[in-house]
Design a protein around this motif. Structure first.
Motif, PDB file in Angstrom:
ATOM      1  N   LEU A   2     -25.384 -52.698  76.073  1.00 18.94           N
ATOM      2  CA  LEU A   2     -27.039 -52.104  76.035  1.00 18.94           C
ATOM      3  C   LEU A   2     -26.352 -50.540  76.247  1.00 18.94           C
ATOM      4  O   LEU A   2     -26.221 -51.018  77.450  1.00 18.94           O
ATOM      5  CB  LEU A   2     -28.201 -52.459  76.632  1.00 18.94           C
ATOM      6  CG  LEU A   2     -29.134 -51.946  76.395  1.00 18.94           C
ATOM      7  CD1 LEU A   2     -29.706 -52.417  75.138  1.00 18.94           C
ATOM      8  CD2 LEU A   2     -30.506 -52.929  77.444  1.00 18.94           C
ATOM      9  N   THR A  36     -32.041 -55.760  63.384  1.00 19.47           N
ATOM     10  CA  THR A  36     -31.566 -55.726  64.162  1.00 19.47           C
ATOM     11  C   THR A  36     -32.128 -54.495  65.167  1.00 19.47           C
ATOM     12  O   THR A  36     -31.927 -54.508  66.484  1.00 19.47           O
ATOM     13  CB  THR A  36     -30.194 -56.847  65.129  1.00 19.47           C
ATOM     14  OG1 THR A  36     -28.936 -55.281  64.629  1.00 19.47           O
ATOM     15  CG2 THR A  36     -30.992 -57.798  64.343  1.00 19.47           C
ATOM     16  N   SER A  38     -28.912 -52.689  65.846  1.00 19.10           N
ATOM     17  CA  SER A  38     -27.693 -52.802  66.776  1.00 19.10           C
ATOM     18  C   SER A  38     -27.230 -51.630  65.469  1.00 19.10           C
ATOM     19  O   SER A  38     -27.037 -51.241  65.137  1.00 19.10           O
ATOM     20  CB  SER A  38     -27.631 -54.126  67.219  1.00 19.10           C
ATOM     21  OG  SER A  38     -26.655 -54.943  65.604  1.00 19.10           O
ATOM     22  N   TRP A  63     -18.253 -51.036  65.720  1.00 21.83           N
ATOM     23  CA  TRP A  63     -19.367 -50.922  67.402  1.00 21.83           C
ATOM     24  C   TRP A  63     -18.025 -52.327  67.959  1.00 21.83           C
ATOM     25  O   TRP A  63     -17.970 -51.731  69.670  1.00 21.83           O
ATOM     26  CB  TRP A  63     -20.266 -51.485  67.079  1.00 21.83           C
ATOM     27  CG  TRP A  63     -20.966 -51.218  69.130  1.00 21.83           C
ATOM     28  CD1 TRP A  63     -21.161 -52.587  69.745  1.00 21.83           C
ATOM     29  CD2 TRP A  63     -20.702 -49.845  69.724  1.00 21.83           C
ATOM     30  NE1 TRP A  63     -21.623 -51.725  70.784  1.00 21.83           N
ATOM     31  CE2 TRP A  63     -21.580 -50.645  70.436  1.00 21.83           C
ATOM     32  CE3 TRP A  63     -21.088 -48.817  69.116  1.00 21.83           C
ATOM     33  CZ2 TRP A  63     -22.114 -49.317  71.676  1.00 21.83           C
ATOM     34  CZ3 TRP A  63     -20.976 -47.483  70.498  1.00 21.83           C
ATOM     35  CH2 TRP A  63     -21.743 -48.232  71.487  1.00 21.83           C
TER      36      TRP A  63
END
Length: 86
Positions: A2, A36, A38, A63
């Motif tokens: 995160l 999401t 993300s 990522w």
């Protein structure tokens, strides 16, 4: 992992395999999943010298290739994932 976008700004992107400085996170575009939220990947432009000549394609950094995010650097591992050019 995160991470806030504000925490990424200004960090150098370093390839762990060869120690190459790829650029700054602030110079990249982020590909974000709409459902999401993300981060899917980072798009790093590869400009020519002084903006002259033919512009090369972008480097796509998945990522999943990010290994470590420190106070000043983001370490990525591109050898296993390979460099993807668009």
């Amino acid at each position: 992992m995160l991470v806030r976008l504000s925490e990424l700004s200004g960090k150098e992107i370093i390839d762990v395999d060869n120690g190459e400085r790829l650029g700054l996170v602030g110079q990249t575009d982020l590909v974000i999943c709409e459902t999401t939220g993300s981060i899917h990947s980072l798009l790093l432009p590869t400009a020519s010298f002084l903006g002259l000549g033919k512009k090369r394609a972008e480097v796509v950094i998945p990522w999943q290739a990010v290994r470590k995010i420190g106070p000043e650097m983001m370490i990525v591992e591109l050898r296993q994932r390979g460099r993807v050019y668009e």
